[in-house]
Scaffold this motif. Structure first.
Motif, PDB file in Angstrom:
ATOM      1  N   TYR A 180      35.448  -8.458 -48.669  1.00 47.25           N
ATOM      2  CA  TYR A 180      35.426  -7.205 -47.912  1.00 47.25           C
ATOM      3  C   TYR A 180      36.623  -7.104 -46.966  1.00 47.25           C
ATOM      4  O   TYR A 180      37.296  -6.076 -46.915  1.00 47.25           O
ATOM      5  CB  TYR A 180      34.128  -7.087 -47.120  1.00 47.25           C
ATOM      6  N   SER A 184      39.791  -6.513 -48.876  1.00 44.57           N
ATOM      7  CA  SER A 184      39.892  -5.160 -49.420  1.00 44.57           C
ATOM      8  C   SER A 184      40.267  -4.153 -48.338  1.00 44.57           C
ATOM      9  O   SER A 184      40.892  -3.138 -48.627  1.00 44.57           O
ATOM     10  CB  SER A 184      38.587  -4.746 -50.096  1.00 44.57           C
ATOM     11  N   LYS A 185      39.873  -4.414 -47.094  1.00 44.08           N
ATOM     12  CA  LYS A 185      40.216  -3.537 -45.969  1.00 44.08           C
ATOM     13  C   LYS A 185      41.581  -3.869 -45.373  1.00 44.08           C
ATOM     14  O   LYS A 185      42.061  -3.173 -44.485  1.00 44.08           O
ATOM     15  CB  LYS A 185      39.163  -3.659 -44.861  1.00 44.08           C
TER      16      LYS A 185
END
Length: 98
Positions: free
Chosen positions: A66, A69-70
């Motif tokens: 996560y 991906s950010k």
């Protein structure tokens, strides 16, 4: 950068603030050794220990994916307590100053 208030009693009783990553590491080691210890015993399954270990590792993997991906850093940016000499360091939450 979170700390957990922990009650310790060893000839005396005291409350100590321990970093959360130390508590999580201790918990993980306890689960691992309990799971290994239950492998040879037929009457006990030991499935819960391995489920906790798997859930912990899966949670860590999800956080890494996560954050990547950010485009964020995996490690939080928090106060450098004790290094700056500031007795009351600024408070941070998710890398942002409060």
């Amino acid at each position: 950068y979170s700390r957990v208030s922990t009650l310790i009693y060893f000839f005396f009783i005291t409350v100590v603030k321990i970093p959360a990553f130390v508590i999580l590491g201790y918990w993980f080691v306890l689960q691992f050794f309990s799971g290994v210890g239950s492998l040879g015993i037929e009457s006990q399954g030991g499935v819960a220990y391995w489920a906790h270990i798997g859930g912990f590792l899966m949670g860590m993997a999800v956080v890494v994916v996560y954050k990547r991906s950010k485009g964020e850093s995996i490690w939080p940016r928090g106060p450098k307590a004790g290094l700056s000499g500031d007795p009351d360091p600024p408070q941070y939450w998710r890398g942002r100053r409060l």
